[in-house]
Design a protein around this motif. Sequence first.
Motif, PDB file in Angstrom:
ATOM      1  N   VAL A 150      47.041  33.346  41.998  1.00  0.00           N
ATOM      2  CA  VAL A 150      46.677  34.771  41.866  1.00  0.00           C
ATOM      3  C   VAL A 150      46.603  35.176  40.400  1.00  0.00           C
ATOM      4  CG1 VAL A 150      47.405  37.138  42.362  1.00  0.00           C
ATOM      5  CG2 VAL A 150      47.633  35.358  44.122  1.00  0.00           C
ATOM      6  N   PHE A 151      47.643  34.832  39.624  1.00  0.00           N
ATOM      7  CA  PHE A 151      47.653  35.192  38.202  1.00  0.00           C
ATOM      8  C   PHE A 151      46.533  34.481  37.452  1.00  0.00           C
ATOM      9  CE2 PHE A 151      52.552  36.028  38.217  1.00  0.00           C
ATOM     10  CZ  PHE A 151      52.337  37.171  38.974  1.00  0.00           C
ATOM     11  N   GLY A 152      46.317  33.201  37.776  1.00  0.00           N
ATOM     12  CA  GLY A 152      45.264  32.455  37.112  1.00  0.00           C
ATOM     13  C   GLY A 152      43.891  33.043  37.390  1.00  0.00           C
ATOM     14  N   THR A 153      43.667  33.448  38.630  1.00  0.00           N
ATOM     15  CA  THR A 153      42.394  34.073  38.992  1.00  0.00           C
ATOM     16  C   THR A 153      42.215  35.391  38.258  1.00  0.00           C
ATOM     17  OG1 THR A 153      42.437  33.036  41.182  1.00  0.00           O
ATOM     18  CG2 THR A 153      41.041  34.976  40.907  1.00  0.00           C
ATOM     19  N   HIS A 154      43.246  36.212  38.278  1.00  0.00           N
ATOM     20  CA  HIS A 154      43.167  37.508  37.591  1.00  0.00           C
ATOM     21  C   HIS A 154      42.866  37.320  36.106  1.00  0.00           C
ATOM     22  CE1 HIS A 154      44.199  41.616  36.397  1.00  0.00           C
ATOM     23  NE2 HIS A 154      44.979  41.096  35.462  1.00  0.00           N
ATOM     24  N   ALA A 155      43.509  36.333  35.491  1.00  0.00           N
ATOM     25  CA  ALA A 155      43.351  36.135  34.054  1.00  0.00           C
ATOM     26  C   ALA A 155      41.975  35.592  33.690  1.00  0.00           C
ATOM     27  CB  ALA A 155      44.437  35.190  33.536  1.00  0.00           C
ATOM     28  N   VAL A 156      41.419  34.715  34.528  1.00  0.00           N
ATOM     29  CA  VAL A 156      40.174  34.043  34.151  1.00  0.00           C
ATOM     30  C   VAL A 156      38.922  34.814  34.561  1.00  0.00           C
ATOM     31  CG1 VAL A 156      39.711  32.613  36.223  1.00  0.00           C
ATOM     32  CG2 VAL A 156      39.230  31.696  33.933  1.00  0.00           C
ATOM     33  N   LEU A 157      39.031  35.729  35.502  1.00  0.00           N
ATOM     34  CA  LEU A 157      37.836  36.432  35.985  1.00  0.00           C
ATOM     35  C   LEU A 157      37.045  37.128  34.874  1.00  0.00           C
ATOM     36  CD1 LEU A 157      38.709  37.973  39.481  1.00  0.00           C
ATOM     37  CD2 LEU A 157      36.888  36.350  38.912  1.00  0.00           C
ATOM     38  N   PRO A 158      37.682  37.866  33.960  1.00  0.00           N
ATOM     39  CA  PRO A 158      36.878  38.490  32.899  1.00  0.00           C
ATOM     40  C   PRO A 158      36.105  37.475  32.062  1.00  0.00           C
ATOM     41  CG  PRO A 158      39.066  39.477  32.995  1.00  0.00           C
ATOM     42  CD  PRO A 158      39.104  38.264  33.879  1.00  0.00           C
ATOM     43  N   ALA A 159      36.701  36.310  31.819  1.00  0.00           N
ATOM     44  CA  ALA A 159      36.028  35.276  31.036  1.00  0.00           C
ATOM     45  C   ALA A 159      34.830  34.713  31.795  1.00  0.00           C
ATOM     46  CB  ALA A 159      37.006  34.163  30.681  1.00  0.00           C
ATOM     47  N   LEU A 160      34.965  34.517  33.105  1.00  0.00           N
ATOM     48  CA  LEU A 160      33.848  34.023  33.903  1.00  0.00           C
ATOM     49  C   LEU A 160      32.728  35.060  33.967  1.00  0.00           C
ATOM     50  CD1 LEU A 160      35.700  32.318  36.915  1.00  0.00           C
ATOM     51  CD2 LEU A 160      34.920  31.282  34.774  1.00  0.00           C
TER      52      LEU A 160
END
Length: 268
Positions: free
Chosen positions: A132-142
């Motif tokens: 969950v944290f990894g997804t939240h963190a990487v979404l803006p970069a994607l």
Amino acid sequence: MTAAEGGAAAPRREPHGDGVLRGKVAIVTGAASGLGRATALGLARAGAHVVVADLDARGGREVADLVGGRFRACDVSDLDANRALVEFTQETYGGVDIALLNAGVATGCGVGEDFDPARYRRAMGANLDGVVFGTHAVLPALRARGGGSIVATASLAGLAAVPLDPLYAANKHAVVGLARSLGPALAPENVRFNAVCPGFAESRIIDPLRGMLSEQGMPVIPAETVADTVLRILTGDGTGECWFIQPGREPEPFRFRNVPGPGAPVAV
């Protein structure tokens, strides 16, 4: 200072794959050993730049050197650590295209007299919060790249009942539910979200079970088989899929049965 320790980037080593992911930037958590290590190597062979993330600094640096990438220490159960990992990757390679959220641990307790709140929180923190944290963190970069792909490591324990380790089954079922739900939710943004669900695969998690598996004649899935499946997902076009991996079977998306719809009103 080597590139793996965070200094200047080392010369890029030529991958041995067909370059299908050449130029893509990938983050792999839990990459110091097992499934993460094998997938980091596979991504590099396919041409990707790889940031190796793990709490095991020695193992992580070794893998980073092997793939010609960079190492970043990261506790995936910490939201700020996930954000810092993404920022490090953007600063190093200019963006992020792929995230393999693979870090995980065994539970080590049940819900009865052996229940241990600290072990429970550690397992949920790594196996579920890390996704969950990894997804939240990487979404803006994607999103900044116009899209990308996230693959989460779940388990066959996320598709079936596991009476011997119900808490592990619980967090892996949660990852499966997240993949099935976020796949269609993120599709309009050109972000794909899938999961891999291996059975007993070569990793540290199965160390306590090796004797039992050997006695029962249960083959252990090579880490490379899981890595190859991740690469198939990354180079495909599916989303919201949960690929099962079992010995002697071709990996493929698990076909979930539909939930029964409402029936006719019940007479009272």
